[in-house]
Every structure is written in C-alpha cells, then in structure tokens.
Design an enzyme around this catalytic site. Structure first.
Site, PDB file in Angstrom:
ATOM      1  N   THR A   1     -21.063  20.804  14.441  1.00 57.09           N
ATOM      2  CA  THR A   1     -20.599  21.193  13.114  1.00 57.09           C
ATOM      3  C   THR A   1     -20.815  20.050  12.130  1.00 57.09           C
ATOM      4  OG1 THR A   1     -18.934  22.668  14.032  1.00 57.09           O
ATOM      5  CG2 THR A   1     -18.583  21.912  11.779  1.00 57.09           C
TER       6      THR A   1
ATOM      7  N   ALA B   1     -17.478  28.851  24.062  1.00 50.84           N
ATOM      8  CA  ALA B   1     -16.780  27.663  24.539  1.00 50.84           C
ATOM      9  C   ALA B   1     -15.750  27.176  23.524  1.00 50.84           C
ATOM     10  CB  ALA B   1     -17.801  26.550  24.818  1.00 50.84           C
TER      11      ALA B   1
ATOM     12  N   TYR C   1     -12.943  28.971  20.801  1.00 48.93           N
ATOM     13  CA  TYR C   1     -13.239  29.968  19.769  1.00 48.93           C
ATOM     14  C   TYR C   1     -13.139  31.373  20.376  1.00 48.93           C
ATOM     15  CZ  TYR C   1     -14.332  25.766  17.218  1.00 48.93           C
ATOM     16  OH  TYR C   1     -14.223  24.529  16.626  1.00 48.93           O
TER      17      TYR C   1
END
Length: 357
Positions: free
Chosen positions: A25, A174, A177
């Site tokens: 991210t 994974a 989430y």
C-alpha cells in the site's frame, strides 16, 4: 540448479527470474481512486521483477479500506490504469493487480458507507481515515443473500483489470481483509453456510476465486494467503486443516498461483506446499515485521519447493533489486516515514545503484 535468476513459465507468461514484487500500500492515487502518472513511473522503475503485484485495489466503494487508494470499479479508474500497464510492458515487465476488499477494515469517513463484514465484530486497532487514525467501527454483517454479491465484486474488478491491460489479478485473501475475515474463527461467527465449520469458513474464498477464474481465466488468477496470521485482530482455529481444505477446493481450478506469507511455522507451511500442486509464491518473512526478505531467505524457500519468491520493502527502496541481488550490490534501506505520506518523495526518489570509479 534453480536460483532466483532462473526463468519460470507462469501460464502464458515467461518470467525472466523468480522474483516477485509484493503488493504494498502506497496511498498515492488521485481523487476518485484514479491511478496517476507517478504510479506508472513507480511500477515501470521496477519492471525487471519477474512479476509485479500492485498495491491493493478496491473492487467497489464499500470495499475501500484506506484513503488515497486506487480502485477498479469505474470506467475512469479502469482507463487510468492503462498508463500504468503500458509503462510496465514498455519496460519489459509483467504486472498483476491485487484486488483487495477491506471488509471491516474501513470507515464511513473514508467511503461514506458503513463497513461490511461476515459478522458485527470490529477489527482490532485504529483504521486510517481522511482525518487520521480512528477506532475501527463495528461492521454491518452481510446477510446470506448479500455475500455472493461481494464475492462477485472481485470478478468484476478482474474484468476491468484485464481491460486495463493487466496480465492477471491476485485476490487479497490475507492480512485481515474481507476474505481473511471469512476464514477467521473470531471475525466470522456466522451460523449460516458461510461460517462455523472449516467448510463454511472457506466458502467465501472459494466463491470469490471461482468467480474470478470464470471471469478472466484461471491462468490469470492468483490468491494471497496468510495462514495463522493475526493482522487486524483476526484469529484462525484449525489453521493447517483450514488451509489444506481451501487449497483442495482451489486446486482443480488451475490457478496461476497461490501466494503464501510466512505467518505460520515452517512445518505448517511445508504441509501447505505439499497440498498445493500448482505454482507457489512464497513471502519468506512476515509482512511489516522486523526482518526483510533477503537472498538467504529466498534461497532457503526455493530449496524447500517454492517456485517464486516475493519481496516487499526490498523493491520499495531498490528499483533495481534484481540486479543488486544478482551482483551482490548493497541493498538500500527504506524510509518508513514516506510509506503513506503521498507525493513523489520516498516513491520515485529511490535511485538505482550508483557505481563509482
């Protein structure tokens, strides 16, 4: 002898090496979840990886976890990604989009919507919002009739990904989430067919993957898993049995790969390697943990039967990581303060190795 620099055939793709850039991210998307020219440059700089997997991309408005993340659920978003995929392909690379539904790891201040999850159980910790970190809210439990729609959202985003020029997609199963929440035994306390037993808890993952494989082809579909991981407060009972059962359901589909994080002990991970007949991508260290994946960890897992090895922070700070590991050059450290700050600093400003006379 297989090394990191041995080529590999992944479906229709010929990978020049066994190094995968792991999804990370970076919250650099423009308003409306659009990919940007800076994102195109960022991924193109790292196109020497055998395969790039993008940051998590939300498949729907309610699927968005963090502010500043990109999407694949509107025409404008789909068009914006074309600049990214074109840049990577022009530089000789291959790229999959990671499709990430945040589920309960979200906030109404980010999306304007109440987060959803398998059960009305909040995540542990503070979630990112436009106003800063806030306590994770209680999600709205999806009804039995609503669950298939959320599973299908991955397939819809996958169709857009292929339209945008991606070589394939990875479902984010994974790290706490939405798919991970359904696999969990404390985030998922349902009593319908999507909860309870191992067969119930894996059902959402199987439906999401199957729908995606039907939509874009199994050879273009992978999934990332974190067996036994505790991100965002998830817990999993019967870890080995849970993931063995999941892999048994996925095996007949002929997926591109399964991407496993080292969130369980090695004995459990080796059991999963034996249970999975297809390509295994191994992330040899716990994401965001104290240690980064290096050559020794990669070689260890190649020796244990992994086909490809994913690197996260190494690729973030070293766009030429493949060449650095190939020739034994120093690996630059990452500046953690720039992970999520936005802008090009700490994003496009990591240089390739500078040789001196």
């Amino acid at each position: 002898m297989t090394t990191l620099f041995t080529s590999y055939r992944l479906g229709s793709l010929s990978l020049p090496n066994r190094m995968v850039m792991a999804p990370m991210t970076r919250v650099r998307a423009a308003a409306g979840g659009l990919a940007t020219p800076s994102m195109a440059s960022y991924y193109a700089q790292r196109a020497t990886a055998g395969l790039i997997v993008t940051e998590g991309v939300q498949p729907s408005p309610v699927g968005q976890s963090n502010p500043g993340t990109p999407g694949l659920h509107t025409d404008e978003q789909t068009a914006s990604w074309r600049t990214v995929t074109d840049a990577v392909h022009t530089n000789g690379g291959r790229i999959f989009a990671q499709i990430m539904h945040g589920g309960r790891v979200s906030h109404a201040d980010t999306t304007g919507l109440q987060p959803v999850g398998p059960s009305p159980v909040p995540a542990v910790g503070a979630v990112f919002t436009p106003a800063g970190p806030q306590p994770a809210p209680v999600p709205r439990a999806l009804s039995t009739a609503e669950v298939p729609e959320q599973a299908l959202s991955y397939a819809g985003a996958a169709r857009r990904a292929v339209e945008a020029g991606f070589d394939g997609v990875e479902l984010h199963g994974a790290n706490g989430y939405l798919i991970s929440q359904f696999l969990s035994s404390n985030a998922n306390v349902r009593t319908d067919r999507y909860g309870g037993s191992v067969s119930g808890r894996i059902r959402f993952a199987v439906e999401a993957v199957s729908a995606t494989a039907d939509a874009v082809g199994a050879e273009r579909t992978g999934i990332r898993l974190s067996p036994g991981g505790t991100f965002w407060g998830v817990q999993e009972s019967e870890v080995a049995d849970l993931y063995t059962a999941l892999l048994a359901e996925l095996a007949p589909l002929g997926l591109a790969y399964v991407h496993v994080e080292a969130t369980a002990d090695e004995e459990t991970l080796l059991r999963l390697r034996r249970a999975w007949p297809g390509t295994l991508v191994m992330n040899p260290v716990v994401p965001m943990g104290p240690k980064q994946t290096g050559r020794s960890e990669a070689d260890h897992w190649l020796g244990l039967g992994a086909d490809l090895i994913s690197f996260g922070r190494g690729f973030l700070a070293n766009p030429d990581l493949v060449e650095r590991l190939r020739t034994g050059l120093p690996i630059s450290p990452v500046d953690e303060t720039t992970y999520y700050q936005g802008g090009d600093a700490g994003y496009l400003t990591y240089p390739a190795y500078q040789h001196t006379a």
